[in-house]
Design an enzyme around this catalytic site. Structure first.
Site, PDB file in Angstrom:
ATOM      1  N   ASP A 118     -11.315  -4.383   6.286  1.00 47.81           N
ATOM      2  CA  ASP A 118     -10.000  -4.981   6.053  1.00 47.81           C
ATOM      3  C   ASP A 118      -9.152  -4.742   7.298  1.00 47.81           C
ATOM      4  OD1 ASP A 118      -7.440  -5.671   5.278  1.00 47.81           O
ATOM      5  OD2 ASP A 118      -7.496  -4.610   3.370  1.00 47.81           O
ATOM      6  N   ASP A 119      -9.055  -5.752   8.170  1.00 48.53           N
ATOM      7  CA  ASP A 119      -8.388  -5.586   9.454  1.00 48.53           C
ATOM      8  C   ASP A 119      -6.888  -5.868   9.355  1.00 48.53           C
ATOM      9  OD1 ASP A 119      -8.030  -5.033  12.112  1.00 48.53           O
ATOM     10  OD2 ASP A 119      -8.790  -6.965  12.829  1.00 48.53           O
ATOM     11  N   GLU A 120      -6.203  -5.035   8.585  1.00 47.25           N
ATOM     12  CA  GLU A 120      -4.743  -5.064   8.485  1.00 47.25           C
ATOM     13  C   GLU A 120      -4.186  -3.745   9.011  1.00 47.25           C
ATOM     14  OE1 GLU A 120      -3.140  -7.191   4.733  1.00 47.25           O
ATOM     15  OE2 GLU A 120      -4.953  -6.121   4.086  1.00 47.25           O
ATOM     16  N   TYR A 121      -2.917  -3.798   9.449  1.00 46.18           N
ATOM     17  CA  TYR A 121      -2.149  -2.604   9.780  1.00 46.18           C
ATOM     18  C   TYR A 121      -2.717  -1.781  10.932  1.00 46.18           C
ATOM     19  CZ  TYR A 121      -0.506  -3.895   5.158  1.00 46.18           C
ATOM     20  OH  TYR A 121      -0.035  -4.598   4.083  1.00 46.18           O
ATOM     21  N   ARG A 135       0.828  -1.169   0.000  1.00 49.55           N
ATOM     22  CA  ARG A 135       0.000   0.000   0.000  1.00 49.55           C
ATOM     23  C   ARG A 135       0.884   1.247   0.000  1.00 49.55           C
ATOM     24  NH1 ARG A 135      -4.441  -2.794   0.992  1.00 49.55           N
ATOM     25  NH2 ARG A 135      -4.468  -4.436   2.533  1.00 49.55           N
TER      26      ARG A 135
END
Length: 305
Positions: free
Chosen positions: A164-167, A8
């Protein structure tokens, strides 16, 4: 080899939080009703677009050579963020300048897709600040964030929200680790706020494995769930019918055409109803797109600049 986590490109510049943004403008309407799209038999195709680098309008440039239907049925704006609010000690919705630009220019960036019959949803992603969907400190703070999301959908005439459960980097800023009830509270409140809009799950992170709490299971509140690992086949671990799942995930221009074709064929042969793609850019990707449309829909793709 598949890509386990998307790359990203982030903008570090400050942008308006949702609270400020909502205070500045009147509620948007979705404009003219969508024109009927040409009929298409086969799975629902999803295209994530990195709006820091690419235009949402690229999603509408691909049709099937046979019949002229849209290749893509859902376009995902990637991505808004959940940031940490030191005052409430909970997550708050944030738009970087490029996401804000897309939303502010909905008449030219979103409405043209909707008028072709393509749904447009907003993806929401962690931002390394410790706040995520799985660690709201109370049911009320989860409901407050759900209200920010649904207000955004209404204000800009969107078709839904993608989680979106990232980062999130749980623990940063003194935040808590994931808890069992947070995401259940959030999804329940969001579905109550927007009963007819899309809620989708990018099946990754702590939130994705915390879908039941206190006798409430939010699985049925999702419209779709998809595999987050590009170039691979992985059935999302959520008890939705096959028609709402994408075990296939393709990075356009990053996944080989032969792999994309194979994943598309398997999607059809095993009876799944969704096909996920990521990183549609402004290049003519006819060959990459045709690699999966032949097996999904029995047709090559056509690109119209």
């Amino acid at each position: 080899m598949f890509t386990p986590v998307r790359r990203r490109i982030r903008m570090a510049a400050l942008a308006l939080s949702t609270t400020a943004a909502l205070a500045l403008g009147a509620t948007a309407t979705s404009g003219a009703a969508a024109a009927p799209a040409a009929a298409k038999q086969g799975p629902t195709s999803v295209a994530y677009v990195e709006v820091n680098n690419n235009s949402m309008l690229n999603v509408g440039k691909y049709t099937l050579s046979n019949g002229g239907a849209n290749v893509f049925d859902i376009a995902v704006i990637f991505a808004a963020n959940i940031n940490y609010d030191a005052g409430t000690k909970a997550g708050t919705l944030y738009f970087n300048p490029n996401v804000q630009r897309v939303l502010d220019n909905a008449a030219t960036q979103i409405r043209p897709l909707q008028q072709k019959g393509i749904k447009v949803v907003l993806s929401v992603l962690g931002n390394h600040q410790g706040s995520g969907f799985a660690n709201f400190p109370s049911q009320q703070t989860a409901s407050t964030f759900a209200k920010q999301l649904s207000d955004t959908v209404t204000k800009y005439g969107l078709d839904g929200i993608d989680f979106d459960d990232e980062y999130a980097d749980y623990g940063n800023n003194g935040t808590a680790q994931p808890n069992a009830g947070s995401f259940v509270y959030l999804v329940s409140a969001l579905r109550a706020n927007m009963p007819s809009k899309i809620i989708s799950l990018y099946n990754i992170g702590p939130a994705a494995s915390r879908l039941s709490y206190g006798g409430v299971d939010v699985t049925s509140k999702f419209d779709y769930a998809w595999n987050p690992y590009y170039g691979s086949w992985q059935v999302p671990g959520i008890a939705l019918p096959k028609s709402k799942l994408s075990p296939a995930a393709v990075q356009i221009g990053g996944t080989s055409q032969s792999t994309a074709a194979s994943l598309a064929a398997r999607t059809v042969s095993e009876g799944y109803g969704v096909f996920l793609t990521y990183n549609l850019d402004g290049t003519d990707r006819t060959a990459d797109v045709s690699a999966f449309t032949r097996n999904l829909y029995g047709s090559d793709a056509r690109y119209t600049p």
